[in-house]
Each structure stands twice: as C-alpha cells, then as structure tokens.
Design an enzyme around this catalytic site. Structure first.
Site, mmCIF file in Angstrom:
data_model
loop_
_atom_site.group_PDB
_atom_site.id
_atom_site.type_symbol
_atom_site.label_atom_id
_atom_site.label_comp_id
_atom_site.label_asym_id
_atom_site.label_seq_id
_atom_site.Cartn_x
_atom_site.Cartn_y
_atom_site.Cartn_z
ATOM 1 N N ASP A 1 0.874 -1.179 0.000
ATOM 2 C CA ASP A 1 0.000 0.000 0.000
ATOM 3 C C ASP A 1 0.905 1.220 0.000
ATOM 4 O O ASP A 1 2.125 1.111 0.175
ATOM 5 C CB ASP A 1 -0.907 -0.008 1.232
ATOM 6 C CG ASP A 1 -1.909 1.150 1.245
ATOM 7 O OD1 ASP A 1 -2.312 1.600 0.153
ATOM 8 O OD2 ASP A 1 -2.270 1.611 2.341
ATOM 9 N N SER A 2 0.299 2.387 -0.146
ATOM 10 C CA SER A 2 1.087 3.619 -0.101
ATOM 11 C C SER A 2 1.475 3.982 1.332
ATOM 12 O O SER A 2 2.383 4.793 1.539
ATOM 13 C CB SER A 2 0.307 4.775 -0.730
ATOM 14 O OG SER A 2 -0.891 5.013 -0.014
ATOM 15 N N CYS B 1 -4.556 -1.451 -1.769
ATOM 16 C CA CYS B 1 -4.699 -0.022 -2.021
ATOM 17 C C CYS B 1 -5.701 0.140 -3.154
ATOM 18 O O CYS B 1 -5.503 -0.422 -4.241
ATOM 19 C CB CYS B 1 -3.354 0.580 -2.411
ATOM 20 S SG CYS B 1 -3.407 2.292 -2.970
ATOM 21 N N GLU C 1 -3.007 9.085 8.475
ATOM 22 C CA GLU C 1 -1.545 9.116 8.489
ATOM 23 C C GLU C 1 -1.007 9.933 9.663
ATOM 24 O O GLU C 1 0.124 9.718 10.102
ATOM 25 C CB GLU C 1 -1.013 9.665 7.163
ATOM 26 C CG GLU C 1 -1.290 8.767 5.954
ATOM 27 C CD GLU C 1 -0.499 7.479 5.972
ATOM 28 O OE1 GLU C 1 0.470 7.379 6.749
ATOM 29 O OE2 GLU C 1 -0.853 6.551 5.217
ATOM 30 N N CYS D 1 -11.130 2.978 0.454
ATOM 31 C CA CYS D 1 -9.695 3.207 0.642
ATOM 32 C C CYS D 1 -9.320 2.403 1.873
ATOM 33 O O CYS D 1 -10.042 2.440 2.877
ATOM 34 C CB CYS D 1 -9.398 4.698 0.855
ATOM 35 S SG CYS D 1 -7.679 5.063 1.308
ATOM 36 N N HIS E 1 -7.253 2.892 4.048
ATOM 37 C CA HIS E 1 -7.053 3.726 5.229
ATOM 38 C C HIS E 1 -8.360 3.910 6.019
ATOM 39 O O HIS E 1 -8.347 4.054 7.240
ATOM 40 C CB HIS E 1 -6.546 5.124 4.837
ATOM 41 C CG HIS E 1 -5.108 5.185 4.450
ATOM 42 N ND1 HIS E 1 -4.612 4.543 3.334
ATOM 43 C CD2 HIS E 1 -4.053 5.831 5.016
ATOM 44 C CE1 HIS E 1 -3.310 4.796 3.232
ATOM 45 N NE2 HIS E 1 -2.947 5.575 4.244
#
Length: 303
Positions: free
Chosen positions: A12-13, A75, A153, A185, A187
């Site tokens: 993932d990023s 992702c 994040e 997403c 996240h």
C-alpha cells in the site's frame, strides 16, 4: 524454498493496507507476509493514474524479486490503476481490494443504493462504477474523500474536525438514501468509528479487508499454496520512506506483529516498472474493470 512456504506480498502507499494485513494474519495465522509501504511517495490518491501505476509496478517488482507466492494490492488507488497490468506481468496470483468490496456491497444493500468514498484517483478512475456494471439494479454514488487519508496518516481517528469533514463527504450519499457505504480506501477502516457515528446505525459499512482476506484464503487453498502449521511465521515490514513513523503508526494500527521496519530499496528509478510499457500489457495505465462475482484469481483475465 518450497512454494507454499513463501510469504504473501502485500503493498500500500502507507498504513492503510495494514487493515488488509491484519485480516490476512487473523484468517491465515500460518502464513508469513512481506508488507511494503510506499511512504516516500504517498499519498497515491491525488496522483495521476499513470503515475500510480508506475509506482505500484516498482513496488510489486520488488516483492516478486523477493520470492513471494502471491501479491495483494492493498490499495484502492493502485488496484484501479494497475490490476490488469499486474495480472499479465506476474506469474503469481494477484488479489486486489475493489472486487471483494463490490461483491459484499451488492449482497448487503437492501434498497439498491450504495455509496462509496475513496481517494480522488479511485473515484475518478470509475473502477467501482465499472465493477458495479454487473449489478445493474444497484445505484452507486461515488464521492472523493481525500482528507481522510491525512487524518489516518497523522494517527488522528477522533476529533470534532474529523467528524465535520466526514459529515461533508457523506452528505450527498445520505441525501441519495444509500443504505450501504463502501469504505473505498484501505485507510478508511481505521476511521470506522467516526464514519459509523456520522452515517448512523441504518447504514451498513463495507470494508474490503475481511473480504480480500477471504479471497486470499480461497486462492491459496485451491492452488495448493497454503502454508503448513509449524513455527510461528516471520512477518517482514518495509517502507520506502522514513521508517520510524511508519513503525510507530503501524504498531498502533496493526499490533505487536510489527517488531521493526526495514527500508525498502524502491523508487530510485532502477526498477523495471518504469512506465515504459514493456511487458506490462496495455502500457497506458487504464483502470481495470473488475466485476462482482469474479474469482480474483489473477490469471490475466479482464472482467
């Protein structure tokens, strides 16, 4: 190394894909994983599809070079950008997160109205709309929610500011009467409490993490790639950027499995996935078009 003893590669990023990693570890406790976070180039969401595609191929090349038996694109932005290319490029199965979430939402909705929030890249790619084409009776409302990645994040999962931002993103979905909401997403499941608070009890939240782990389980079983019980698996976590912050957030969101984070040597321009179109199928960065009911087996078929 025997094929079934090789690890599962996940990328993932940033920290969002740890929701998928957590589900895989829980459902497949004998399987070692190698997780790569492309933190040096995050977030993927605001970037062009072709740029995301190039970054994703570089990370997946790195994982394949380290002898993984499966790739999991944890992702949504990368899944939208690179799935078709990845399934043509690599010999190992490739699992992504859009198709499993789509199948779950189709089963979950009661009134045929589904909302999805995601990064700008994911929503603009129309990957979810393409996936829902196989369910013509379902109306899909897509809303980009880019600021939510920033909250995750930063490790901020509860604040008045966060609640107000979510209210703004969910308003068109609530106005449309959607009874099911896809957290588009990886996240976003880390904000499930806040999203559920705003959406209300009458809305079913769909996270792709659990459904993706089920796909991983099925493919490993069906292909005879499942690991055998024995010594506890050794998980490896890498980041392309600064490792200390990822280690701190990763332990908060995943747990004690993260003992240390290594630096991943990705992104220096030397990887084969440079976006030149060689050996990558279409070479144009077009989003893949997964459909509900597909097997997610990574055999190069486009649905």
């Amino acid at each position: 190394m025997p094929e079934n003893s090789r690890p599962i590669g996940i990328f993932d990023s940033g920290v969002g894909g740890l929701t998928v990693a957590r589900a895989i570890i829980d459902q497949l406790p004998h399987e070692p994983i190698v997780y790569v976070a492309d933190t040096a180039r995050q977030p993927y969401g605001p970037k062009a599809i072709a740029e995301v595609r190039r970054y994703a191929l570089e990370v997946m090349d790195h994982l394949v070079e380290h002898d993984v038996k499966m790739l999991v694109i944890a992702c949504n932005s990368a899944s939208a950008a690179v799935l078709r290319d990845a399934r043509e490029r690599y010999d190992v199965p490739v699992v992504e997160v859009i198709q499993p979430a789509t199948r779950r939402a189709v089963r979950a909705t009661r009134n045929g109205k589904v909302g999805v929030i995601g990064t700008r890249a994911t929503i603009a790619s129309m990957a979810y709309h393409d996936a829902f084409a196989a369910a013509p009776d379902v109306e899909l409302i897509g809303v980009p929610a880019p600021l939510l990645v920033d909250f995750v994040e930063r490790g901020e999962t509860m604040s008045d500011e966060l609640i107000e931002v979510i209210r703004g993103y969910l308003k068109p979905i609530q106005d449309a009467g959607c009874d099911t909401l896809i957290l588009g997403c990886t996240h976003y499941p880390l904000l499930t409490g806040a999203v559920s608070y705003v959406a209300g009890d009458g809305v079913t939240l769909v996270s792709s993490a659990e459904e993706t782990a089920k796909d991983v389980f099925r493919i490993l079983h069906d292909r005879g790639l499942a690991g055998m019980p024995g010594e506890p698996p050794r998980h490896v976590f890498r980041a392309t950027g600064e490792t200390a912050l990822f280690e701190q957030l990763g332990r908060r969101f995943l747990g004690p499995e993260i003992q240390a984070v290594e630096l991943a040597p990705v992104g220096d321009g030397s990887s084969a996935g440079s976006g030149d179109g060689v050996g990558d199928g279409s070479g144009d960065g077009r989003p893949a078009s997964p459909a509900p009911g597909g097997d997610g087996s990574g055999e190069g078929r486009t649905r």
